[in-house]
Design a protein around this motif. Sequence first.
Motif, PDB file in Angstrom:
ATOM      1  N   ALA A  55       0.813  -1.218   0.000  1.00  0.00           N
ATOM      2  CA  ALA A  55       0.000   0.000   0.000  1.00  0.00           C
ATOM      3  C   ALA A  55       0.848   1.271   0.000  1.00  0.00           C
ATOM      4  O   ALA A  55       0.321   2.370   0.163  1.00  0.00           O
ATOM      5  CB  ALA A  55      -0.931   0.004   1.210  1.00  0.00           C
ATOM      6  N   ASP A  56       2.159   1.144  -0.167  1.00  0.00           N
ATOM      7  CA  ASP A  56       3.030   2.316  -0.266  1.00  0.00           C
ATOM      8  C   ASP A  56       3.216   2.696  -1.728  1.00  0.00           C
ATOM      9  O   ASP A  56       3.197   1.838  -2.607  1.00  0.00           O
ATOM     10  CB  ASP A  56       4.395   2.020   0.367  1.00  0.00           C
ATOM     11  N   LEU A  57       3.390   3.987  -1.959  1.00  0.00           N
ATOM     12  CA  LEU A  57       3.562   4.516  -3.313  1.00  0.00           C
ATOM     13  C   LEU A  57       4.895   5.237  -3.429  1.00  0.00           C
ATOM     14  O   LEU A  57       5.308   5.947  -2.505  1.00  0.00           O
ATOM     15  CB  LEU A  57       2.420   5.482  -3.644  1.00  0.00           C
ATOM     16  N   LEU A  58       5.554   5.079  -4.563  1.00  0.00           N
ATOM     17  CA  LEU A  58       6.821   5.760  -4.816  1.00  0.00           C
ATOM     18  C   LEU A  58       6.507   7.162  -5.327  1.00  0.00           C
ATOM     19  O   LEU A  58       6.105   7.340  -6.480  1.00  0.00           O
ATOM     20  CB  LEU A  58       7.660   4.977  -5.828  1.00  0.00           C
ATOM     21  N   LEU A  59       6.690   8.149  -4.469  1.00  0.00           N
ATOM     22  CA  LEU A  59       6.356   9.529  -4.818  1.00  0.00           C
ATOM     23  C   LEU A  59       7.400  10.149  -5.740  1.00  0.00           C
ATOM     24  O   LEU A  59       7.085  10.994  -6.570  1.00  0.00           O
ATOM     25  CB  LEU A  59       6.215  10.356  -3.538  1.00  0.00           C
ATOM     26  N   GLY A  60       8.640   9.718  -5.592  1.00  0.00           N
ATOM     27  CA  GLY A  60       9.700  10.251  -6.442  1.00  0.00           C
ATOM     28  C   GLY A  60      11.058   9.781  -5.973  1.00  0.00           C
ATOM     29  O   GLY A  60      11.179   9.040  -4.999  1.00  0.00           O
ATOM     30  N   ARG A  61      12.086  10.233  -6.692  1.00  0.00           N
ATOM     31  CA  ARG A  61      13.471   9.939  -6.341  1.00  0.00           C
ATOM     32  C   ARG A  61      14.184  11.254  -6.125  1.00  0.00           C
ATOM     33  O   ARG A  61      14.037  12.191  -6.917  1.00  0.00           O
ATOM     34  CB  ARG A  61      14.158   9.128  -7.428  1.00  0.00           C
ATOM     35  N   LEU A  62      14.971  11.300  -5.063  1.00  0.00           N
ATOM     36  CA  LEU A  62      15.688  12.508  -4.683  1.00  0.00           C
ATOM     37  C   LEU A  62      17.173  12.338  -4.982  1.00  0.00           C
ATOM     38  O   LEU A  62      17.558  11.378  -5.639  1.00  0.00           O
ATOM     39  CB  LEU A  62      15.444  12.776  -3.191  1.00  0.00           C
ATOM     40  N   ALA A  63      17.985  13.243  -4.486  1.00  0.00           N
ATOM     41  CA  ALA A  63      19.431  13.155  -4.680  1.00  0.00           C
ATOM     42  C   ALA A  63      19.940  11.788  -4.236  1.00  0.00           C
ATOM     43  O   ALA A  63      19.328  11.138  -3.391  1.00  0.00           O
ATOM     44  CB  ALA A  63      20.126  14.261  -3.879  1.00  0.00           C
ATOM     45  N   GLU A  64      21.059  11.377  -4.803  1.00  0.00           N
ATOM     46  CA  GLU A  64      21.657  10.083  -4.479  1.00  0.00           C
ATOM     47  C   GLU A  64      20.732   8.927  -4.862  1.00  0.00           C
ATOM     48  O   GLU A  64      20.808   7.857  -4.279  1.00  0.00           O
ATOM     49  CB  GLU A  64      22.016   9.995  -2.989  1.00  0.00           C
ATOM     50  N   SER A  71       2.710   6.324   2.269  1.00  0.00           N
ATOM     51  CA  SER A  71       1.604   5.372   2.384  1.00  0.00           C
ATOM     52  C   SER A  71       0.443   5.859   1.529  1.00  0.00           C
ATOM     53  O   SER A  71       0.238   7.063   1.347  1.00  0.00           O
ATOM     54  CB  SER A  71       1.166   5.217   3.841  1.00  0.00           C
ATOM     55  N   ALA A  72      -0.310   4.938   0.994  1.00  0.00           N
ATOM     56  CA  ALA A  72      -1.440   5.295   0.131  1.00  0.00           C
ATOM     57  C   ALA A  72      -2.457   6.157   0.874  1.00  0.00           C
ATOM     58  O   ALA A  72      -3.015   7.097   0.297  1.00  0.00           O
ATOM     59  CB  ALA A  72      -2.106   4.035  -0.415  1.00  0.00           C
ATOM     60  N   ARG A  79      -2.235  14.314  -2.146  1.00  0.00           N
ATOM     61  CA  ARG A  79      -2.000  14.166  -3.585  1.00  0.00           C
ATOM     62  C   ARG A  79      -2.061  15.487  -4.343  1.00  0.00           C
ATOM     63  O   ARG A  79      -1.544  15.594  -5.449  1.00  0.00           O
ATOM     64  CB  ARG A  79      -2.960  13.152  -4.187  1.00  0.00           C
ATOM     65  N   HIS A  80      -2.664  16.497  -3.772  1.00  0.00           N
ATOM     66  CA  HIS A  80      -2.763  17.803  -4.425  1.00  0.00           C
ATOM     67  C   HIS A  80      -1.649  18.761  -4.002  1.00  0.00           C
ATOM     68  O   HIS A  80      -1.707  19.945  -4.316  1.00  0.00           O
ATOM     69  CB  HIS A  80      -4.122  18.445  -4.125  1.00  0.00           C
ATOM     70  N   ALA A 124       1.068   8.422 -15.539  1.00  0.00           N
ATOM     71  CA  ALA A 124       0.659   7.094 -15.085  1.00  0.00           C
ATOM     72  C   ALA A 124       0.529   7.111 -13.562  1.00  0.00           C
ATOM     73  O   ALA A 124       1.148   7.947 -12.896  1.00  0.00           O
ATOM     74  CB  ALA A 124       1.705   6.068 -15.501  1.00  0.00           C
ATOM     75  N   PRO A 125      -0.243   6.204 -13.001  1.00  0.00           N
ATOM     76  CA  PRO A 125      -0.338   6.116 -11.536  1.00  0.00           C
ATOM     77  C   PRO A 125       1.041   5.882 -10.910  1.00  0.00           C
ATOM     78  O   PRO A 125       1.931   5.314 -11.553  1.00  0.00           O
ATOM     79  CB  PRO A 125      -1.246   4.915 -11.301  1.00  0.00           C
TER      80      PRO A 125
END
Length: 135
Positions: A55-64, A71-72, A79-80, A124-125
Amino acid sequence: MKPAPTRVELTGAAEELLRTLVAVHGPVMFHQSGGCCDGSAPMCYPRGEFRVGAADLLLGRLAEDTPFWISADQYAYWRHTHLTVDVVPGRGSGFSLEAPEGVRFLLRSRLFTEQETELLAGQAPLPGGADHGEE
């Protein structure tokens, strides 16, 4: 067409601390749960030391190449918003890697603009924890 905005980023101070933590601990990850024990602060763990759930979502990738998971349930609320990881003086949770440094990570947020919201709507989701295993 403009590229979609990022959903999460670091301040300069947070990026500097992240690089220090990676130099000491190796690759790391962030997780934002919003649960009672870790509150609303993002937690930083050695990568592989925290099991990402389905139920976890990958919001993004940061430095390194640091993944930022959320969590969903928490994502449904945020989300906004665009999230910025900052670092402030003070002791945070004992579970997060920055705690011994006398600082803590903190999230700052702002609502996405109408234009950013439109650009994000075409994406995409977000990938889920079930798709990424050990990150």
